[in-house]
Design a protein around this motif. Structure first.
Motif, PDB file in Angstrom:
ATOM      1  N   ARG A  60       0.825  -1.212   0.000  1.00  0.00           N
ATOM      2  CA  ARG A  60       0.000   0.000   0.000  1.00  0.00           C
ATOM      3  C   ARG A  60       0.858   1.262   0.000  1.00  0.00           C
ATOM      4  NH1 ARG A  60      -5.109  -1.592   3.881  1.00  0.00           N
ATOM      5  NH2 ARG A  60      -5.732  -3.390   2.650  1.00  0.00           N
ATOM      6  N   PHE A  61       1.881   1.225  -0.849  1.00  0.00           N
ATOM      7  CA  PHE A  61       2.779   2.366  -1.013  1.00  0.00           C
ATOM      8  C   PHE A  61       2.061   3.425  -1.838  1.00  0.00           C
ATOM      9  CE2 PHE A  61       6.237   4.520  -3.332  1.00  0.00           C
ATOM     10  CZ  PHE A  61       6.961   4.994  -2.253  1.00  0.00           C
ATOM     11  N   ALA A  62       1.949   4.634  -1.312  1.00  0.00           N
ATOM     12  CA  ALA A  62       1.225   5.713  -1.987  1.00  0.00           C
ATOM     13  C   ALA A  62       2.041   6.263  -3.148  1.00  0.00           C
ATOM     14  CB  ALA A  62       0.899   6.828  -0.999  1.00  0.00           C
ATOM     15  N   VAL A  63       1.407   6.352  -4.324  1.00  0.00           N
ATOM     16  CA  VAL A  63       2.073   6.789  -5.546  1.00  0.00           C
ATOM     17  C   VAL A  63       1.190   7.803  -6.272  1.00  0.00           C
ATOM     18  CG1 VAL A  63       2.921   6.026  -7.796  1.00  0.00           C
ATOM     19  CG2 VAL A  63       3.228   4.569  -5.816  1.00  0.00           C
ATOM     20  N   THR A  64       1.818   8.886  -6.739  1.00  0.00           N
ATOM     21  CA  THR A  64       1.089   9.879  -7.527  1.00  0.00           C
ATOM     22  C   THR A  64       1.663  10.027  -8.935  1.00  0.00           C
ATOM     23  OG1 THR A  64       2.472  11.656  -6.651  1.00  0.00           O
ATOM     24  CG2 THR A  64       0.385  11.229  -5.508  1.00  0.00           C
ATOM     25  N   LEU A  65       2.929   9.705  -9.127  1.00  0.00           N
ATOM     26  CA  LEU A  65       3.593   9.931 -10.415  1.00  0.00           C
ATOM     27  C   LEU A  65       3.595   8.683 -11.291  1.00  0.00           C
ATOM     28  CD1 LEU A  65       6.701  11.865  -9.064  1.00  0.00           C
ATOM     29  CD2 LEU A  65       4.659  12.842 -10.133  1.00  0.00           C
ATOM     30  N   PRO A  66       3.252   8.832 -12.584  1.00  0.00           N
ATOM     31  CA  PRO A  66       3.289   7.683 -13.492  1.00  0.00           C
ATOM     32  C   PRO A  66       4.676   7.034 -13.573  1.00  0.00           C
ATOM     33  CG  PRO A  66       2.111   9.505 -14.500  1.00  0.00           C
ATOM     34  CD  PRO A  66       2.715  10.030 -13.230  1.00  0.00           C
ATOM     35  N   ALA A  67       5.732   7.812 -13.476  1.00  0.00           N
ATOM     36  CA  ALA A  67       7.086   7.246 -13.548  1.00  0.00           C
ATOM     37  C   ALA A  67       7.364   6.301 -12.384  1.00  0.00           C
ATOM     38  CB  ALA A  67       8.129   8.371 -13.576  1.00  0.00           C
ATOM     39  N   ILE A  68       6.804   6.590 -11.214  1.00  0.00           N
ATOM     40  CA  ILE A  68       6.983   5.711 -10.047  1.00  0.00           C
ATOM     41  C   ILE A  68       6.193   4.429 -10.242  1.00  0.00           C
ATOM     42  CG2 ILE A  68       6.687   5.476  -7.549  1.00  0.00           C
ATOM     43  CD1 ILE A  68       8.851   7.468  -8.330  1.00  0.00           C
ATOM     44  N   ARG A  69       4.993   4.532 -10.807  1.00  0.00           N
ATOM     45  CA  ARG A  69       4.209   3.328 -11.101  1.00  0.00           C
ATOM     46  C   ARG A  69       4.987   2.406 -12.038  1.00  0.00           C
ATOM     47  NH1 ARG A  69       0.349   7.361 -11.868  1.00  0.00           N
ATOM     48  NH2 ARG A  69      -1.072   7.518 -10.118  1.00  0.00           N
ATOM     49  N   LYS A  70       5.601   2.993 -13.060  1.00  0.00           N
ATOM     50  CA  LYS A  70       6.394   2.197 -14.007  1.00  0.00           C
ATOM     51  C   LYS A  70       7.602   1.583 -13.310  1.00  0.00           C
ATOM     52  CE  LYS A  70       8.862   2.388 -18.428  1.00  0.00           C
ATOM     53  NZ  LYS A  70       9.463   1.130 -18.125  1.00  0.00           N
ATOM     54  N   MET A  71       8.251   2.332 -12.428  1.00  0.00           N
ATOM     55  CA  MET A  71       9.407   1.812 -11.715  1.00  0.00           C
ATOM     56  C   MET A  71       9.012   0.614 -10.838  1.00  0.00           C
ATOM     57  SD  MET A  71      12.301   3.738  -9.399  1.00  0.00           S
ATOM     58  CE  MET A  71      11.119   4.577  -8.406  1.00  0.00           C
ATOM     59  N   VAL A  72       7.848   0.689 -10.203  1.00  0.00           N
ATOM     60  CA  VAL A  72       7.383  -0.441  -9.389  1.00  0.00           C
ATOM     61  C   VAL A  72       7.150  -1.654 -10.277  1.00  0.00           C
ATOM     62  CG1 VAL A  72       5.510  -1.319  -7.946  1.00  0.00           C
ATOM     63  CG2 VAL A  72       6.375   0.985  -7.580  1.00  0.00           C
ATOM     64  N   TRP A  73       6.544  -1.446 -11.435  1.00  0.00           N
ATOM     65  CA  TRP A  73       6.288  -2.573 -12.329  1.00  0.00           C
ATOM     66  C   TRP A  73       7.599  -3.162 -12.857  1.00  0.00           C
ATOM     67  CZ3 TRP A  73       3.437  -6.379 -12.950  1.00  0.00           C
ATOM     68  CH2 TRP A  73       3.417  -7.127 -14.126  1.00  0.00           C
ATOM     69  N   ASP A  74       8.572  -2.306 -13.185  1.00  0.00           N
ATOM     70  CA  ASP A  74       9.856  -2.785 -13.688  1.00  0.00           C
ATOM     71  C   ASP A  74      10.683  -3.465 -12.596  1.00  0.00           C
ATOM     72  OD1 ASP A  74       9.209  -1.799 -16.190  1.00  0.00           O
ATOM     73  OD2 ASP A  74      10.392   0.038 -15.967  1.00  0.00           O
ATOM     74  N   HIS A  75      10.553  -3.016 -11.352  1.00  0.00           N
ATOM     75  CA  HIS A  75      11.358  -3.524 -10.223  1.00  0.00           C
ATOM     76  C   HIS A  75      10.465  -3.768  -9.010  1.00  0.00           C
ATOM     77  CE1 HIS A  75      14.822  -2.346 -12.626  1.00  0.00           C
ATOM     78  NE2 HIS A  75      14.238  -1.172 -12.776  1.00  0.00           N
ATOM     79  N   PRO A  76       9.564  -4.743  -9.095  1.00  0.00           N
ATOM     80  CA  PRO A  76       8.571  -4.927  -8.026  1.00  0.00           C
ATOM     81  C   PRO A  76       9.140  -5.400  -6.695  1.00  0.00           C
ATOM     82  CG  PRO A  76       8.399  -6.669  -9.654  1.00  0.00           C
ATOM     83  CD  PRO A  76       9.384  -5.676 -10.189  1.00  0.00           C
ATOM     84  N   THR A  77      10.394  -5.838  -6.660  1.00  0.00           N
ATOM     85  CA  THR A  77      10.964  -6.334  -5.403  1.00  0.00           C
ATOM     86  C   THR A  77      11.863  -5.316  -4.716  1.00  0.00           C
ATOM     87  OG1 THR A  77      12.791  -7.384  -6.573  1.00  0.00           O
ATOM     88  CG2 THR A  77      10.835  -8.740  -6.132  1.00  0.00           C
ATOM     89  N   GLN A  78      11.933  -4.104  -5.240  1.00  0.00           N
ATOM     90  CA  GLN A  78      12.721  -3.055  -4.591  1.00  0.00           C
ATOM     91  C   GLN A  78      11.810  -2.204  -3.721  1.00  0.00           C
ATOM     92  OE1 GLN A  78      14.833  -0.858  -7.555  1.00  0.00           O
ATOM     93  NE2 GLN A  78      16.226  -2.540  -8.000  1.00  0.00           N
ATOM     94  N   GLN A  79      12.220  -2.021  -2.472  1.00  0.00           N
ATOM     95  CA  GLN A  79      11.447  -1.187  -1.562  1.00  0.00           C
ATOM     96  C   GLN A  79      11.641   0.272  -1.935  1.00  0.00           C
ATOM     97  OE1 GLN A  79      12.065  -2.129   2.527  1.00  0.00           O
ATOM     98  NE2 GLN A  79      10.657  -0.582   3.257  1.00  0.00           N
ATOM     99  N   LEU A  80      10.522   1.001  -2.073  1.00  0.00           N
ATOM    100  CA  LEU A  80      10.590   2.377  -2.548  1.00  0.00           C
ATOM    101  C   LEU A  80      10.687   3.413  -1.439  1.00  0.00           C
ATOM    102  CD1 LEU A  80       8.052   2.272  -5.477  1.00  0.00           C
ATOM    103  CD2 LEU A  80      10.527   2.137  -5.551  1.00  0.00           C
ATOM    104  N   GLY A  81      10.255   3.096  -0.269  1.00  0.00           N
ATOM    105  CA  GLY A  81      10.298   4.075   0.820  1.00  0.00           C
ATOM    106  C   GLY A  81      10.273   3.360   2.145  1.00  0.00           C
ATOM    107  N   SER A  82      10.076   4.117   3.198  1.00  0.00           N
ATOM    108  CA  SER A  82       9.968   3.517   4.527  1.00  0.00           C
ATOM    109  C   SER A  82       8.714   2.660   4.596  1.00  0.00           C
ATOM    110  CB  SER A  82       9.893   4.599   5.592  1.00  0.00           C
ATOM    111  OG  SER A  82      11.087   5.327   5.623  1.00  0.00           O
ATOM    112  N   ALA A  83       8.839   1.533   5.250  1.00  0.00           N
ATOM    113  CA  ALA A  83       7.697   0.632   5.390  1.00  0.00           C
ATOM    114  C   ALA A  83       6.638   1.259   6.285  1.00  0.00           C
ATOM    115  CB  ALA A  83       8.150  -0.706   5.965  1.00  0.00           C
TER     116      ALA A  83
END
Length: 168
Positions: free
Chosen positions: A115-138
Motif C-alpha cells: 500500500r505504497f502511496a504513488v502519484t507519479l506515473p514514472a513511479i508506477r512504471k518503476m514499481v512494475w519494472d522492479h517490483p521487489t525493490q522497496q521504494l520508501g519507509s515501510a
C-alpha cells in the motif's frame, strides 16, 4: 503478475521451479497472510496497529489464478513478480508489489511495498519494472501466521538500518 529473472544473490542454488499449486491452495495461502500498520511519530517509538488480511477478496481471486499458472511456467532462475494497484483517491494510488518463489520445500513471499502511496506515473512504471525493490519507509509489516516465519535478511546480518526486504 510476470516472470522475472531473480538477482544472482537471491537464487543461490536455484529455485525449485516450476512448482504447482492449484488456485484453491493459493487462495488459502494468500488469505493467511497478515500485515499490521506501522505509525512512526516523530521522536517516538513505532506504534503497531492490529493485524489484518494483507489481500482483499478481489486480490485473492486474481492472484490465486494467475500465480497458479505463472509458477507452473517459472524456471529455476525466475521468480514470480507481481504488482497490484488500488485507487485511494483521484491522482493517488496504493501499490503493493513483491515476488513469490520456492526454495527447498518452502514457498517464499517477498513483499517490499505494501500500500505504497504513488502519484507519479514514472513511479508506477518503476514499481512494475522492479517490483521487489522497496521504494520508501515501510508503513506496514508482515505478521507471520501459523506455519509461517519471517526471514529478516538485513536484521539477521546485524544491521537494523537497512531497507533489505523481508521474506515470509
Amino acid at each position: 503478475v510476470k516472470l522475472q529473472n531473480a538477482p544472482h544473490a537471491e537464487i543461490g542454488q536455484g529455485f525449485v521451479h516450476p512448482f504447482r499449486l492449484p488456485p484453491q491452495e493459493w487462495a488459502m495461502l494468500l488469505q493467511s497472510i497478515r500485515v499490521q500498520r506501522l505509525e512512526r511519530p516523530l521522536l517516538m517509538p513505532v506504534i503497531k496497529g492490529n493485524a489484518e488480511a494483507a489481500f482483499t477478496d478481489e486480490d485473492v481471486r486474481y492472484l490465486s489464478e494467475t500465480l497458479s499458472r505463472a509458477c507452473a511456467d517459472a524456471t529455476s532462475q525466475e521468480w514470480v513478480a507481481f504488482a497490484l494497484m488500488r485507487a485511494r483517491e483521484p491522482g493517488l494510488d496504493e501499490i503493493t508489489s513483491g515476488a513469490w518463489y520456492a526454495q527447498g520445500d518452502e514457498v517464499h513471499l517477498r513483499l517490499p511495498n505494501y500500500r505504497f502511496a504513488v502519484t507519479l506515473p514514472a513511479i508506477r512504471k518503476m514499481v512494475w519494472d522492479h517490483p521487489t525493490q522497496q521504494l520508501g519507509s515501510a508503513v506496514y509489516e508482515v505478521v507471520p501466521s501459523e506455519h509461517q516465519r519471517l526471514d529478516l535478511q538485513g536484521e539477521a546480518r546485524g544491521n537494523p538500518f537497512t531497507n533489505d526486504p523481508v521474506d515470509l
